[in-house]
Structures are given as C-alpha cells and as structure tokens.
Scaffold this motif. Structure first.
Motif, PDB file in Angstrom:
ATOM      1  N   LEU A 113       6.285 -36.691   9.473  1.00 17.70           N
ATOM      2  CA  LEU A 113       5.541 -37.012   8.158  1.00 17.70           C
ATOM      3  C   LEU A 113       5.404 -37.740   7.383  1.00 17.70           C
ATOM      4  O   LEU A 113       4.482 -38.223   6.546  1.00 17.70           O
ATOM      5  N   GLU A 114       5.298 -38.861   7.896  1.00 15.33           N
ATOM      6  CA  GLU A 114       5.267 -40.747   7.410  1.00 15.33           C
ATOM      7  C   GLU A 114       3.587 -40.240   7.495  1.00 15.33           C
ATOM      8  O   GLU A 114       3.001 -41.054   6.612  1.00 15.33           O
ATOM      9  N   LYS A 115       3.650 -40.413   8.249  1.00 13.88           N
ATOM     10  CA  LYS A 115       2.040 -40.438   9.318  1.00 13.88           C
ATOM     11  C   LYS A 115       1.300 -39.519   8.639  1.00 13.88           C
ATOM     12  O   LYS A 115       0.355 -40.058   7.911  1.00 13.88           O
ATOM     13  N   HIS A 116       2.235 -38.420   8.182  1.00 13.96           N
ATOM     14  CA  HIS A 116       1.020 -37.572   7.270  1.00 13.96           C
ATOM     15  C   HIS A 116       1.124 -37.281   5.562  1.00 13.96           C
ATOM     16  O   HIS A 116       0.347 -36.479   4.715  1.00 13.96           O
ATOM     17  N   ASN A 117       1.747 -38.567   5.059  1.00 15.23           N
ATOM     18  CA  ASN A 117       2.451 -39.269   3.986  1.00 15.23           C
ATOM     19  C   ASN A 117       3.025 -38.420   3.273  1.00 15.23           C
ATOM     20  O   ASN A 117       2.680 -38.151   1.655  1.00 15.23           O
ATOM     21  N   PHE A 118       4.032 -37.692   3.619  1.00 14.67           N
ATOM     22  CA  PHE A 118       5.003 -36.947   3.459  1.00 14.67           C
ATOM     23  C   PHE A 118       6.164 -38.018   2.074  1.00 14.67           C
ATOM     24  O   PHE A 118       6.402 -38.660   3.635  1.00 14.67           O
ATOM     25  N   GLU A 119       6.715 -37.963   1.423  1.00 12.73           N
ATOM     26  CA  GLU A 119       7.720 -38.398   0.974  1.00 12.73           C
ATOM     27  C   GLU A 119       8.829 -37.474   1.287  1.00 12.73           C
ATOM     28  O   GLU A 119       8.594 -36.187   1.138  1.00 12.73           O
ATOM     29  N   TYR A 120       9.771 -38.026   1.734  1.00 13.25           N
ATOM     30  CA  TYR A 120      10.533 -36.974   2.549  1.00 13.25           C
ATOM     31  C   TYR A 120      12.475 -38.503   1.975  1.00 13.25           C
ATOM     32  O   TYR A 120      12.284 -39.102   1.890  1.00 13.25           O
ATOM     33  N   GLU A 121      13.399 -36.865   2.073  1.00 11.44           N
ATOM     34  CA  GLU A 121      14.541 -37.303   1.649  1.00 11.44           C
ATOM     35  C   GLU A 121      15.559 -36.474   3.366  1.00 11.44           C
ATOM     36  O   GLU A 121      14.848 -34.663   3.083  1.00 11.44           O
ATOM     37  N   VAL A 122      16.538 -36.898   3.002  1.00  8.11           N
ATOM     38  CA  VAL A 122      17.189 -36.444   4.150  1.00  8.11           C
ATOM     39  C   VAL A 122      18.903 -36.162   3.486  1.00  8.11           C
ATOM     40  O   VAL A 122      19.581 -37.547   3.622  1.00  8.11           O
ATOM     41  N   PRO A 123      18.410 -35.616   3.198  1.00  9.34           N
ATOM     42  CA  PRO A 123      20.297 -35.042   2.367  1.00  9.34           C
ATOM     43  C   PRO A 123      21.729 -35.744   2.971  1.00  9.34           C
ATOM     44  O   PRO A 123      22.662 -35.650   2.546  1.00  9.34           O
ATOM     45  N   LEU A 124      21.521 -35.280   4.279  1.00 11.28           N
ATOM     46  CA  LEU A 124      22.507 -34.418   5.110  1.00 11.28           C
ATOM     47  C   LEU A 124      22.939 -36.022   5.834  1.00 11.28           C
ATOM     48  O   LEU A 124      24.050 -36.009   6.978  1.00 11.28           O
ATOM     49  N   LYS A 125      22.471 -36.234   5.953  1.00  8.32           N
ATOM     50  CA  LYS A 125      22.019 -37.759   7.277  1.00  8.32           C
ATOM     51  C   LYS A 125      23.354 -38.404   7.552  1.00  8.32           C
ATOM     52  O   LYS A 125      24.132 -38.910   6.467  1.00  8.32           O
ATOM     53  N   GLY A 126      23.829 -38.295   8.909  1.00  5.23           N
ATOM     54  CA  GLY A 126      25.073 -39.217   9.287  1.00  5.23           C
ATOM     55  C   GLY A 126      26.276 -38.640   9.656  1.00  5.23           C
ATOM     56  O   GLY A 126      27.065 -38.973   9.608  1.00  5.23           O
ATOM     57  N   LEU A 127      25.709 -37.158   8.186  1.00  4.26           N
ATOM     58  CA  LEU A 127      27.168 -36.160   8.187  1.00  4.26           C
ATOM     59  C   LEU A 127      27.125 -35.335   9.591  1.00  4.26           C
ATOM     60  O   LEU A 127      26.459 -35.088  10.200  1.00  4.26           O
ATOM     61  N   GLY A 128      28.650 -35.402  10.189  1.00  2.00           N
ATOM     62  CA  GLY A 128      29.158 -34.493  11.444  1.00  2.00           C
ATOM     63  C   GLY A 128      28.968 -32.872  11.479  1.00  2.00           C
ATOM     64  O   GLY A 128      28.838 -32.647   9.535  1.00  2.00           O
ATOM     65  N   ILE A 129      28.777 -31.909  11.622  1.00  2.00           N
ATOM     66  CA  ILE A 129      28.701 -30.754  11.273  1.00  2.00           C
ATOM     67  C   ILE A 129      29.292 -30.382  10.320  1.00  2.00           C
ATOM     68  O   ILE A 129      29.346 -29.678   9.613  1.00  2.00           O
ATOM     69  N   GLY A 130      30.849 -30.536  10.710  1.00  2.00           N
ATOM     70  CA  GLY A 130      31.782 -30.279   9.977  1.00  2.00           C
ATOM     71  C   GLY A 130      31.985 -30.786   8.024  1.00  2.00           C
ATOM     72  O   GLY A 130      31.803 -30.001   7.223  1.00  2.00           O
ATOM     73  N   GLU A 131      31.509 -32.388   8.066  1.00  2.00           N
ATOM     74  CA  GLU A 131      30.574 -32.844   7.090  1.00  2.00           C
ATOM     75  C   GLU A 131      29.837 -31.891   6.219  1.00  2.00           C
ATOM     76  O   GLU A 131      29.851 -32.163   5.491  1.00  2.00           O
ATOM     77  N   GLN A 132      29.235 -31.827   7.549  1.00  2.00           N
ATOM     78  CA  GLN A 132      27.846 -30.441   6.700  1.00  2.00           C
ATOM     79  C   GLN A 132      28.062 -29.613   5.850  1.00  2.00           C
ATOM     80  O   GLN A 132      27.895 -28.811   4.969  1.00  2.00           O
ATOM     81  N   LEU A 133      28.911 -29.053   7.254  1.00  2.00           N
ATOM     82  CA  LEU A 133      29.547 -27.463   6.068  1.00  2.00           C
ATOM     83  C   LEU A 133      30.284 -27.612   4.931  1.00  2.00           C
ATOM     84  O   LEU A 133      30.207 -26.951   3.788  1.00  2.00           O
ATOM     85  N   ASN A 134      30.763 -28.807   4.167  1.00  2.00           N
ATOM     86  CA  ASN A 134      31.583 -29.598   3.454  1.00  2.00           C
ATOM     87  C   ASN A 134      30.595 -29.804   2.764  1.00  2.00           C
ATOM     88  O   ASN A 134      30.671 -29.245   1.490  1.00  2.00           O
ATOM     89  N   TRP A 135      29.828 -30.644   2.588  1.00  2.00           N
ATOM     90  CA  TRP A 135      28.841 -30.695   1.979  1.00  2.00           C
ATOM     91  C   TRP A 135      28.435 -29.744   1.252  1.00  2.00           C
ATOM     92  O   TRP A 135      27.771 -29.317  -0.033  1.00  2.00           O
ATOM     93  N   TYR A 136      27.660 -28.749   1.604  1.00  2.00           N
ATOM     94  CA  TYR A 136      27.001 -27.626   1.453  1.00  2.00           C
ATOM     95  C   TYR A 136      27.825 -26.524   0.632  1.00  2.00           C
ATOM     96  O   TYR A 136      28.207 -26.535  -0.294  1.00  2.00           O
ATOM     97  N   GLN A 137      29.150 -26.548   1.392  1.00  2.00           N
ATOM     98  CA  GLN A 137      30.536 -25.710   0.516  1.00  2.00           C
ATOM     99  C   GLN A 137      31.087 -26.755  -0.917  1.00  2.00           C
ATOM    100  O   GLN A 137      30.620 -25.402  -1.951  1.00  2.00           O
ATOM    101  N   LYS A 138      30.956 -27.529  -1.205  1.00  2.00           N
ATOM    102  CA  LYS A 138      30.791 -28.326  -2.789  1.00  2.00           C
ATOM    103  C   LYS A 138      29.733 -28.233  -3.459  1.00  2.00           C
ATOM    104  O   LYS A 138      29.801 -27.864  -4.382  1.00  2.00           O
TER     105      LYS A 138
END
Length: 141
Positions: A113-138
């Motif tokens: 993505l960087e090579k192709h000049n896309f700006e990006y974000e990773v909203p759930l970076k570092g979260l395990g599956i359970g934490e991701q489910l909780n993040w979405y739920q909230k």
C-alpha cells in the motif's frame, strides 16, 4: 477530503455452496467487520488467499487455500497483486484505506500500500479476535 474505503479480510469459515462474498464468509468476526464497513466506509473491498482482491458482489465457490501455506515469496507476490488490482479501482490521492485483517496478511499488504502511495490506517491493530469482536460491538452499538 479523502473518502474512507475499507479493505477487509475474509474468513476461514465459509458457506458450502456458491454465494456473493458478503454472504459466503460466515465467521462472526467477518460479519461484524462487514456491518461496520457498511456503516463507516464509502466503499469496501475484500481479500483472500485464493483470489486476492474481491468486490462485494463477486461470486465465491467453496475452496480451501490458506496464506499460511504460502512461501514468503508467494505472500509478497500475492500482496503485490492485491494492491495492484486495488489501485485499478481506487486512486491513492482520493482515499484513505482502512485495513482490517490479521497480521499475517497485513505484514505483506502494508508495504505494498505504501509503495503504491496509499494512505492507510489499521483500526484494530494489536487486538486479538475476542478484542476485535468487542471493538466492533462497541462501535456498532
């Protein structure tokens, strides 16, 4: 202002018959990411190990391919193909990409993505599956 575009991982749990991408993948995490993307992004795209970049209405047939079986070189080639195809449908100067998915995929997608000049974000970076489910739920209320 740049539009928000989602680039979402698919899931291991799949339908046993052909269906569009948005109906084919069955995991709770995929369903939550899909619901979140519909509410928060102008457009969404998906990626899997077998096909690379997918559009929401692309038809899927049952398959059994995992990126975990790919060599490092195959993963690099896969990621380059995903982002090259993505750059054919989205302009880096007009979008911010929100990358959803596990580290095994992101490790190869982020540099492309960087090579192709896309700006990006990773909203759930570092979260395990359970934490991701909780993040979405909230976020979804």
């Amino acid at each position: 202002m740049k539009q928000k575009v989602g680039l979402l991982a698919t899931a291991r749990k799949k339908n046993n018959k052909p269906a569009p991408v948005t109906e084919f993948y069955q995991s709770p995490l995929f369903q939550k990411s899909l619901e979140y993307a519909k509410q928060n992004y102008a457009r969404m795209y998906f990626y899997n190990a077998k096909d690379g970049l997918l559009l929401p209405n692309d038809m899927m047939d049952p398959y059994d391919v995992s990126i975990k079986t790919f060599t490092h070189q195959e993963r690099e080639e896969w990621a380059e193909k995903v982002v090259e195809n993505f750059s054919k449908v989205e302009n880096p100067s007009k979008v911010i990409v929100y990358l959803h998915g596990g580290a095994v995929y992101r490790k190869h997608l982020e540099p492309k993505l960087e090579k192709h000049n896309f700006e990006y974000e990773v909203p759930l970076k570092g979260l395990g599956i359970g934490e991701q489910l909780n993040w979405y739920q909230k976020k979804l209320g």
